[in-house]
Design an enzyme around this catalytic site. Structure first.
Site, PDB file in Angstrom:
ATOM      1  N   GLU A  99       0.834  -1.198   0.000  1.00  0.00           N
ATOM      2  CA  GLU A  99       0.000   0.000   0.000  1.00  0.00           C
ATOM      3  C   GLU A  99       0.878   1.260   0.000  1.00  0.00           C
ATOM      4  OE1 GLU A  99      -3.559   1.687   2.975  1.00  0.00           O
ATOM      5  OE2 GLU A  99      -2.238   0.057   3.615  1.00  0.00           O
ATOM      6  N   LYS A 150      -9.190   2.414  -2.096  1.00  0.00           N
ATOM      7  CA  LYS A 150      -9.463   1.718  -0.833  1.00  0.00           C
ATOM      8  C   LYS A 150     -10.860   2.062  -0.345  1.00  0.00           C
ATOM      9  CE  LYS A 150      -7.137   1.015   3.668  1.00  0.00           C
ATOM     10  NZ  LYS A 150      -5.905   1.362   4.429  1.00  0.00           N
ATOM     11  N   CYS A 210      -5.464  -3.288   2.461  1.00  0.00           N
ATOM     12  CA  CYS A 210      -5.233  -3.330   3.903  1.00  0.00           C
ATOM     13  C   CYS A 210      -6.507  -3.480   4.740  1.00  0.00           C
ATOM     14  CB  CYS A 210      -4.436  -2.096   4.333  1.00  0.00           C
ATOM     15  SG  CYS A 210      -3.614  -2.328   5.943  1.00  0.00           S
TER      16      CYS A 210
END
Length: 638
Positions: free
Chosen positions: A46, A115, A170
Site C-alpha cells: 500500500e 481503498k 489493507c
C-alpha cells in the site's frame, strides 16, 4: 500457466519516505527480478511509491505529482516485462485524494482501485488525508491515459480465463464485509491486498489466520503484500509480512525482509474445481463489474510449491490429535450402529493384516465408549491355503493383548468341499480359487453374527474400494464398514499412532503387523513367505492414494495428475512407472465401479469418500476412453 499453475509473488521494496524516484527504482528492480523468475503476478504494498507514513505530506501537490510521474515510469518499463504488477500510490482524482492500487501490465495502466475502508482509530488517521472509494465505476484521466477507476474491477487473463483477480487494500480485509467477498462472487479467483499493517505483539499470527481464513471462505488465492523497512518509525514499525494463501493453505510467507520476492504458484484450476463442486458457492454475477483483459505469455510454470506425496496424512505437531479425531469418528459411527441394532456383539474377521487390525481397534473403542466389556467384540481368524504363521500369530496375539476373545475356524475343508461341489480343480490357482476363500470367510462371519445377534464389522479400506481390490460379496460386504473412507496410507499411520498410544504388547504386535507385506494371503506361501503381495500386483498404495485424492477431490485430468505425481515423487519413481500405475488406477477405477454401487454403510472421515449414497455416484458401465486416450498421449511423449 499450463494446467492452471500461475507463478505469483509478493514483495516489499526498501523505500525512502516521500522519495518517489528512489522508490520507483526499488519497485522497478523488483519487477525485473520477478519477470526473470517468470512471475506472472507481482503485488507490492500500500502506498509504496510514496511510503505509507507520509502523513500530511499527502496534501502536497509535489508529492502527488511525483507519485504519478513515478507510476508513469513503471508503466513504460513494464512494456517489456511479461507480468502484471499491482502497486500502491496516492491518486488525486476529481478533487479528492484516494489510496489506490494501480494495476499495470505490458505498458498499460489497466485500472485504479481505491481503498474502501479507511481506518481512523488508534494509530491510524487515514480519513484525515484520503477519501473512501466511491460506489460506482468511472473512467478517469491519470498517468497519461483514461483508465477505469473504482472498486468493482476485475482483471482477467485472456490466455487463462480462470486467472481473474481483483484488489482490496489493507483495512478492507479487516472490515466486517470485505470487498473481496463481492469480488469473488463476481468471478475473481485471486485477491490481491496491498497493505501497510504495522507490527504489534501477536499481530503476525492474527494476520496469518485472517489471510488463510479469507482464502478458505472465498475459495480463492490471496496475496498479501505488506509495508516494511524504510517506512517512518516515528510511532510504528512495519515487518514486511508477506503472505500467499490458497483456499485456506498458507503456501508462502516472508517477514522482515525487504527487496526480496516471496514466490509460489497458485493453482487456479484447483480453485475453479472447488467452486464448481460447491453448490453453496454463488454463480458468477458480475453485471455491475467491469472486466479489464490483459495478455500474458502462456508457458509451462516450474513448480516449487509443496505437493505432499501423502495428501491424506495429517502433518505437523498436531498430527496425533487428527489421528485421534479420525479414530473417534470411526468409533462414533460404529457405536451408533451397535446401539441402533441392539447388537450383542461386534464380529470382526481378523487376519493379522493392517485393515482388520484397525477395524478391531475401532470395535474395542466402541465397546469402551458404550461401557461394555471388550468380550462383546468377537474376533474370528480363518486360516486357509495362503495363511502364514506370522499373520495368524499376530491376529491371535493382538486380540489377546486387547482383551478380545478370538476363535480360529480353519476353512480349508469347507473350501475344498465347495471346490468339489462346483467342479473346480484346487490345483488351479485362479480367481475362483482366491474368491472362494474370501466368500467362505464372509459366510462364516455373517452366519456367526446371526447366531450371536451381532454385527459384522467390515475391514476393507478406501484404497481397495477405489481399485476394486475386494471379492464381490466376499470381503466387499459387511454390516458396517468402519474403514470405508480410510485410505491405505492413512490406515498405516493410524495403526502406527495406536502402536505408540497403546505401547506394551499390543503396540509391539501392531508394529510387526505394520512391517508385514500387505497381502490377501489367498495363494499358498513358500516356506512361510507370503506369496501374494498386493502392491506387486496393483501398484504402490502411496501412488494410488495420490491419484485417488486428486481425481475425486478436484476432478483433475490424467495429464495434470501425472504432472503433479512426477513432481512430488520424482526422487522415488521414474515417469514410466508412474504412468504405468496411473493407467492401472484408471482402468480398475472404471471397471470396478459396480462394487462401489452397493457398499455397506460406513462413516466418512475425510474430504474424499466413495459412498454411492453421498460422495460418488457413477454408472457402473461408464467408458474410460477419454481418460485412457489422454494417458496414451502422455505415453507417446516418453
Amino acid at each position: 500457466m499450463f494446467d492452471g499453475f500461475l507463478k505469483v509473488a509478493c514483495a516489499t521494496p526498501q523505500i525512502s519516505v516521500a522519495d518517489c524516484a528512489h522508490n520507483c527504482d526499488e519497485i522497478l528492480s523488483l519487477m525485473e527480478q520477478a519477470a526473470k523468475e517468470n512471475v506472472k503476478l507481482l503485488v507490492l504494498p500500500e502506498l509504496c511509491i510514496t511510503g505509507y507514513t507520509c502523513g500530511d505530506l499527502f496534501f502536497q501537490k509535489t508529492l502527488l505529482s511525483g507519485a504519478e510521474c513515478a507510476l508513469m515510469e513503471l508503466i513504460d518499463a513494464s512494456e517489456s516485462l511479461d507480468l502484471v504488477c499491482v502497486v500502491g500510490l496516492p491518486a488525486a482524482v476529481e478533487g479528492k485524494i484516494y489510496n489506490c492500487a494501480a494495476v499495470i501490465s505490458r505498458g498499460r495502466l489497466l485500472g485504479l482501485v481505491p481503498k474502501t475502508h479507511l481506518p481512523n482509530y488508534n494509530e491510524f488517521y487515514e480519513l484525515r488525508q484520503f477519501t473512501p472509494a466511491p460506489s460506482g465505476t468511472s473512467i478517469v484521466s491519470f498517468a497519461g491515459s483514461d483508465v477505469p477507476f473504482g472498486t468493482k474491477l476485475l482483471f482477467s487473463c485472456m490466455e487463462l480465463p480462470e486467472f481473474t483477480f481483483a484488489a482490496e487494500i489493507c483495512e478492507d480485509l479487516w472490515a466486517p464485509l470485505p470487498p473481496s467477498v463481492f469480488h469473488t462472487a463476481a468471478g475473481a479467483s485471486v485477491i490481491v491486498n496491498l497493505s501497510a499493517s504495522d507490527e504489534l505483539v501477536g499481530k503476525a499470527e492474527y494476520r496469518r489466520q485472517l489471510v488463510s481464513g479469507q482464502s478458505a471462505r472465498l475459495v480463492c488465492g490471496y496475496l498479501y503484500a505488506d509495508a516494511g523497512e524504510g517506512e517512518s518509525t516515528t510511532d510504528l514499525t512495519f515487518a514486511a509480512h508477506n503472505l500467499i494463501a490458497e483456499n485456506g493453505i498458507l503456501l508462502a510467507e516472508n517477514r522482515y525482509q525487504t527487496g526480496t520476492l516471496t514466490i509460489t504458484e497458485l493453482d487456479v484450476d484447483r480453485i475453479a474445481a472447488e467452486r464448481r463442486k460447491m453448490t453453496t458457492y454463488p454463480a458468477v454475477s458480475s453485471d455491475d463489474y467491469l472486466t479489464v483483459s490483459f495478455s500474458l505469455q502462456n508457458e509451462l510454470t516450474t513448480l516449487t510449491r509443496p505437493i505432499d506425496t501423502l495428501p491424506f496424512i495429517p502433518q505437523g505437531a498436531n498430527a496425533d490429535e487428527t489421528f485421534e479425531e479420525i479414530l473417534t469418528i470411526q468409533m462414533q459411527g460404529l457405536k451408533k450402529r451397535i446401539t441402533h441394532a441392539h447388537a450383542q456383539t461386534a464380529v470382526v474377521g481378523i487376519s493379522g493384516g493392517l485393515d482388520s487390525a484397525l477395524a478391531l481397534l475401532v470395535a474395542v473403542r466402541a465397546m469402551d465408549a458404550l461401557d461394555r466389556p471388550r468380550s462383546d467384540v468377537h474376533a474370528i481368524t480363518m486360516p486357509c491355503f495362503g495363511t502364514t504363521t506370522r499373520t495368524k500369530s499376530n491376529a491371535s496375539a493382538l486380540c489377546e493383548a486387547l482383551g478380545v476373545p478370538v476363535q480360529t475356524i480353519d476353512i480349508k475343508h469347507a473350501v475344498d468341499v465347495h471346490f468339489a461341489d462346483i467342479g473346480h480343480d484346487p490345483d488351479i490357482h485362479d480367481v475362483t480359487f482366491e474368491n472362494s476363500q474370501a466368500r467362505e470367510r464372509t459366510q462364516i462371519l455373517m452366519d456367526y453374527a446371526n447366531r450371536q445377534n451381532g454385527l459384522v464389522i467390515g475391514t476393507g479400506d478406501l484404497s481397495e474400494l477405489a481399485l476394486g481390490w475386494a471379492t464381490y460379496n466376499g470381503d466387499h460386504m459387511s454390516m458396517y464398514g468402519v474403514n470405508a473412507s480410510v485410505p491405505k496410507t492413512l490406515v498405516r499411520h493410524l495403526a502406527a499412532y495406536e502402536a505408540r498410544r497403546l505401547s506394551g504388547t499390543a503396540g509391539s504386535i501392531l508394529l510387526d503387523i505394520l512391517d508385514t507385506p500387505v497381502s490377501p494371503e489367498l495363494l499358498p506361501p513358500s516356506d512361510e513367505t507370503i506369496a501374494q503381495k498386493t502392491e506387486d500386483l496393483v501398484g504402490p498404495y502411496e501412488l494410488h492414494d495420490f491419484f485417488l485424492y486428486y481425481i475425486i477431490r478436484f476432478g483433475f485430468s490424467p495429464k495434470k495428475i501425472y504432472r503433479l505425481c512426477t513432481y512430488a515423487f520424482g526422487d522415488t519413481y521414474d515417469k514410466r512407472t508412474i504412468l504405468k500405475w496411473l493407467k492401472t488406477f484408471y482402468r480398475r477405477f472404471f471397471v470396478q465401479q459396480f462394487k462401489r454401487s452397493c457398499l455397506p454403510d460406513g462413516p466418512k472421515v475425510g474430504s474424499v469418500a466413495l459412498s454411492p449414497r453421498g460422495d460418488w455416484r457413477m454408472p457402473s458401465d461408464a467408458s474410460a476412453a477419454l481418460w485412457q486416450n489422454e494417458l496414451e498421449l502422455i505415453e507417446e511423449t516418453l
